[in-house]
Design a protein around this motif. Structure first.
Motif, mmCIF file in Angstrom:
data_model
loop_
_atom_site.group_PDB
_atom_site.id
_atom_site.type_symbol
_atom_site.label_atom_id
_atom_site.label_comp_id
_atom_site.label_asym_id
_atom_site.label_seq_id
_atom_site.Cartn_x
_atom_site.Cartn_y
_atom_site.Cartn_z
ATOM 1 N N ARG A 126 0.673 -1.629 -0.105
ATOM 2 C CA ARG A 126 0.047 0.137 -0.302
ATOM 3 C C ARG A 126 0.952 0.934 0.020
ATOM 4 N NH1 ARG A 126 -3.770 -0.308 5.046
ATOM 5 N NH2 ARG A 126 -3.093 -2.331 5.579
ATOM 6 N N HIS A 127 2.016 0.949 0.864
ATOM 7 C CA HIS A 127 2.960 2.797 0.679
ATOM 8 C C HIS A 127 3.432 2.867 -0.586
ATOM 9 C CE1 HIS A 127 5.236 5.858 2.531
ATOM 10 N NE2 HIS A 127 6.382 4.855 1.708
ATOM 11 N N ASN A 128 3.962 1.929 -0.973
ATOM 12 C CA ASN A 128 4.585 2.115 -2.641
ATOM 13 C C ASN A 128 2.942 2.048 -3.993
ATOM 14 O OD1 ASN A 128 7.214 1.735 -2.271
ATOM 15 N ND2 ASN A 128 7.105 -0.475 -2.992
ATOM 16 N N GLN A 129 2.175 2.065 -3.458
ATOM 17 C CA GLN A 129 1.005 2.670 -4.403
ATOM 18 C C GLN A 129 1.179 3.591 -3.793
ATOM 19 O OE1 GLN A 129 -2.068 -0.700 -2.844
ATOM 20 N NE2 GLN A 129 -1.800 -1.224 -4.940
ATOM 21 N N LEU A 130 1.015 4.215 -3.092
ATOM 22 C CA LEU A 130 0.565 5.502 -2.517
ATOM 23 C C LEU A 130 1.311 6.325 -3.450
ATOM 24 C CD1 LEU A 130 -0.967 7.173 -0.766
ATOM 25 C CD2 LEU A 130 0.850 7.528 1.277
ATOM 26 N N TYR A 131 2.567 6.104 -3.533
ATOM 27 C CA TYR A 131 3.881 7.037 -4.458
ATOM 28 C C TYR A 131 3.748 6.875 -6.583
ATOM 29 C CZ TYR A 131 7.548 6.179 -0.530
ATOM 30 O OH TYR A 131 7.601 6.431 0.667
ATOM 31 N N TRP A 132 3.121 5.428 -6.756
ATOM 32 C CA TRP A 132 2.405 5.494 -8.202
ATOM 33 C C TRP A 132 1.106 6.430 -7.983
ATOM 34 C CZ3 TRP A 132 2.846 -0.422 -6.482
ATOM 35 C CH2 TRP A 132 4.309 -0.437 -6.054
ATOM 36 N N THR A 133 0.407 5.958 -6.946
ATOM 37 C CA THR A 133 -1.117 7.223 -7.486
ATOM 38 C C THR A 133 -0.847 8.764 -7.239
ATOM 39 O OG1 THR A 133 -1.933 6.468 -5.229
ATOM 40 C CG2 THR A 133 -2.509 5.237 -7.963
ATOM 41 N N GLN A 134 0.450 8.959 -6.798
ATOM 42 C CA GLN A 134 0.668 10.401 -6.946
ATOM 43 C C GLN A 134 -0.002 11.282 -5.338
ATOM 44 O OE1 GLN A 134 -0.459 12.815 -10.088
ATOM 45 N NE2 GLN A 134 1.835 12.690 -10.887
ATOM 46 N N GLY A 135 -0.675 10.032 -4.396
ATOM 47 C CA GLY A 135 -0.298 10.794 -2.818
ATOM 48 C C GLY A 135 0.372 11.121 -2.342
ATOM 49 N N ASP A 136 0.002 11.913 -1.327
ATOM 50 C CA ASP A 136 0.324 12.638 0.317
ATOM 51 C C ASP A 136 1.531 11.649 0.532
ATOM 52 O OD1 ASP A 136 -0.069 14.633 -1.686
ATOM 53 O OD2 ASP A 136 -2.311 15.187 0.357
ATOM 54 N N TYR A 137 3.008 12.117 1.451
ATOM 55 C CA TYR A 137 3.684 11.725 2.347
ATOM 56 C C TYR A 137 5.279 12.149 2.518
ATOM 57 C CZ TYR A 137 6.292 11.011 -2.199
ATOM 58 O OH TYR A 137 7.440 11.367 -3.578
ATOM 59 N N ARG A 138 5.319 12.187 3.536
ATOM 60 C CA ARG A 138 6.339 13.165 4.817
ATOM 61 C C ARG A 138 7.582 11.446 4.563
ATOM 62 N NH1 ARG A 138 6.063 15.468 10.045
ATOM 63 N NH2 ARG A 138 8.503 16.619 10.141
ATOM 64 N N GLY A 139 8.403 12.564 3.990
ATOM 65 C CA GLY A 139 9.790 11.741 4.275
ATOM 66 C C GLY A 139 10.763 12.523 5.579
ATOM 67 N N ILE A 140 11.049 11.161 6.839
ATOM 68 C CA ILE A 140 11.478 11.289 7.684
ATOM 69 C C ILE A 140 13.216 11.238 7.764
ATOM 70 C CG2 ILE A 140 11.394 11.072 10.046
ATOM 71 C CD1 ILE A 140 9.878 12.703 9.456
ATOM 72 N N GLY A 141 14.126 11.728 8.196
ATOM 73 C CA GLY A 141 15.404 11.133 8.297
ATOM 74 C C GLY A 141 16.246 11.930 7.173
ATOM 75 N N CYS A 142 17.343 11.710 7.625
ATOM 76 C CA CYS A 142 18.347 13.049 5.833
ATOM 77 C C CYS A 142 18.278 11.976 4.854
ATOM 78 C CB CYS A 142 19.763 12.307 7.137
ATOM 79 S SG CYS A 142 20.759 10.441 6.320
ATOM 80 N N ALA A 143 18.050 12.862 3.752
ATOM 81 C CA ALA A 143 17.914 12.524 2.544
ATOM 82 C C ALA A 143 16.588 12.331 1.516
ATOM 83 C CB ALA A 143 19.149 11.359 1.636
ATOM 84 N N ALA A 144 15.252 11.676 3.011
ATOM 85 C CA ALA A 144 14.275 11.751 2.398
ATOM 86 C C ALA A 144 13.401 13.148 1.867
ATOM 87 C CB ALA A 144 13.250 11.239 4.182
ATOM 88 N N HIS A 145 11.833 12.553 1.616
ATOM 89 C CA HIS A 145 11.636 13.339 0.327
ATOM 90 C C HIS A 145 10.452 12.822 0.940
ATOM 91 C CE1 HIS A 145 14.198 14.176 -3.471
ATOM 92 N NE2 HIS A 145 15.209 13.452 -2.706
ATOM 93 N N ARG A 185 21.637 15.826 3.214
ATOM 94 C CA ARG A 185 21.360 14.440 2.317
ATOM 95 C C ARG A 185 22.484 14.165 3.340
ATOM 96 N NH1 ARG A 185 22.018 10.835 -1.894
ATOM 97 N NH2 ARG A 185 23.388 9.785 -2.115
ATOM 98 N N THR A 186 22.910 14.125 4.428
ATOM 99 C CA THR A 186 24.094 13.701 5.005
ATOM 100 C C THR A 186 23.378 12.967 6.657
ATOM 101 O OG1 THR A 186 24.979 15.443 6.373
ATOM 102 C CG2 THR A 186 25.878 14.120 3.914
ATOM 103 N N PRO A 187 23.993 12.526 7.614
ATOM 104 C CA PRO A 187 22.743 12.727 8.771
ATOM 105 C C PRO A 187 23.846 12.718 9.239
ATOM 106 C CG PRO A 187 24.836 10.386 8.285
ATOM 107 C CD PRO A 187 24.639 11.119 7.166
ATOM 108 N N GLU A 188 25.131 14.002 9.982
ATOM 109 C CA GLU A 188 25.295 14.777 10.432
ATOM 110 C C GLU A 188 24.653 15.990 10.047
ATOM 111 O OE1 GLU A 188 29.421 11.975 9.729
ATOM 112 O OE2 GLU A 188 27.341 12.865 8.151
ATOM 113 N N ARG A 189 24.799 16.326 8.906
ATOM 114 C CA ARG A 189 24.476 17.290 9.520
ATOM 115 C C ARG A 189 23.009 17.646 9.278
ATOM 116 N NH1 ARG A 189 23.864 22.684 8.989
ATOM 117 N NH2 ARG A 189 23.162 23.558 7.138
ATOM 118 N N TYR A 190 21.843 16.240 9.595
ATOM 119 C CA TYR A 190 20.263 16.184 9.607
ATOM 120 C C TYR A 190 20.518 16.011 11.578
ATOM 121 C CZ TYR A 190 16.271 13.951 10.815
ATOM 122 O OH TYR A 190 14.712 13.559 11.194
ATOM 123 N N LEU A 191 21.851 15.308 11.590
ATOM 124 C CA LEU A 191 21.267 15.747 13.384
ATOM 125 C C LEU A 191 21.958 17.172 13.862
ATOM 126 C CD1 LEU A 191 23.280 12.160 13.944
ATOM 127 C CD2 LEU A 191 20.894 13.046 14.562
#
Length: 358
Positions: free
Chosen positions: A237-256, A268-274
């Motif tokens: 179901r999570h990937n289906q959300l991407y394929w249907t242009q659903g809304d999602y939240r990315g958490i952590g470094c480099a997340a979209h 992108r980098t964990p140090e910068r994120y932290l």
């Protein structure tokens, strides 16, 4: 409730595979506990709608201590019956870790198997063996998991058609609920990219894709997206959300993330994120707004990757496309050959954009 996804990026690995270009690091394991706390903080300081799916990807999420991963999950408000997936490397799990996941609310596992042929695993730079995969899946079943995906990759150096057939047959013997099968791709900057002798052959990969489709379909796993097959009710179901242009939240470094045509991404980098999270600052590195025309084009490109296809009227009549789709029942769906040429189909739709978007 409206579908909404949360993706948590875990950027830690013990070893980088030769084909990998993801945002992941092998020398940052000492940051894992602090990283988990920062992910919790990012979730809690900017609440999202209740999630219908949560996906821990990476990297190797199963390297996180079980309590740390569950602590992140606990911070996510979730809808009843939400799908909760954790990507795992077979060699990084234990019965105790999987029991922690299950008790914490995880209900779906995705194992990075790639191959069940030792010399192909070695060529890909993987560290596990086939026996490790079977053991990990058995532990997962013992822990109560009823939805398990196996990720496979075809086209590795030295892989024969018999090797690939054996991998698919071996995967099916483990009775997975879902299988993802991807063609090996050459990403810039990777060890694979620097070694042309190991580059995959397009014709070989085409034959192996068709073989996988035949074997998986015969075993009761239905194709529903170019690289994905599932038993009924076990589609991701999570990937289906991407394929249907659903809304999602990315958490952590480099997340979209995506919300109503706005896309944004974290540093992108964990140090910068932290550092940013520790300072109470936003980790967002950039954003873009996708206009209505581009969204409609992307909607068609993504939908054509799925077995549902698109409305017949939405797809222009074009000689190139006609040779790659089947039109029936008011829908246009890629043929098997069309699936092999899906990137060309997407490019053709972009060329035809004035007709598509009129």
């Amino acid at each position: 409730m409206t579908a909404f996804g949360v993706y948590v990026h875990v950027p830690f690995c013990t070893h980088r595979c030769d084909y990998c270009a993801f945002a992941t690091w092998t020398d940052r394991l000492h940051l894992m506990e602090e990283y988990a706390r920062s992910c919790r903080r990012e979730i809690l300081v900017d609440p999202s709608p209740p999630a219908s799916s949560v996906f821990f990807g990476g990297g190797t999420p199963s390297l996180l201590p079980g309590a740390a991963l569950v602590s992140i999950l606990d911070a996510v408000e979730r809808q009843p019956g939400a799908e909760i997936t954790v990507e795992c490397n077979p060699e990084t799990v234990s019965p105790e870790l999987l029991a922690q996941y299950r008790a914490g609310g995880v209900n779906r596992l995705s194992f990075g198997v790639q191959s069940l042929t030792p010399h192909v695993l070695a060529a890909l730079g993987r560290r596990h063996d086939p026996a490790t995969v079977a053991r990990a899946v058995a532990w997962a079943r013992d822990a109560g998991f009823q939805s398990i995906n196996l990720d496979l990759i075809f086209g590795g150096a030295g892989e024969t058609e018999a090797d690939w057939a054996g991998t698919v047959a071996g995967a099916l013997a483990l009775r997975p609920d879902h299988v993802s099968a991807y063609a090996l791709t050459v990403e810039p900057g990777t060890p694979l990219a620097r070694d042309r002798d190991r580059w995959p052959d397009d014709d070989d990969q085409a034959e192996k894709y068709l073989m996988a489709d035949e074997l998986l379909s015969a075993a009761g796993l239905e194709w529903y997206e170019i690289s994905n097959w599932a038993r009924p009710g076990h589609e991701c179901r999570h990937n289906q959300l991407y394929w249907t242009q659903g809304d999602y939240r990315g958490i952590g470094c480099a997340a979209h993330s995506h919300r109503s045509g706005r896309r944004w991404w974290n540093v992108r980098t964990p140090e910068r994120y932290l550092d940013l999270m520790g300072a109470g600052a936003s980790p967002v590195a950039g954003e873009e707004i996708v206009d209505a025309g581009q969204r409609e084009l992307e909607r068609l490109q993504l939908a054509l990757r799925t077995s549902a296809g698109v409305d017949d009227d939405a797809l222009p009549r074009d000689d190139v496309l006609e040779a790659l789709v089947t039109r029936a029942g008011g829908r246009a769906v890629l043929t098997p050959r069309g699936r092999l040429l899906a990137n060309e189909v997407a490019h053709r739709l972009r060329v035809l954009a004035p007709r598509v978007l009129r």
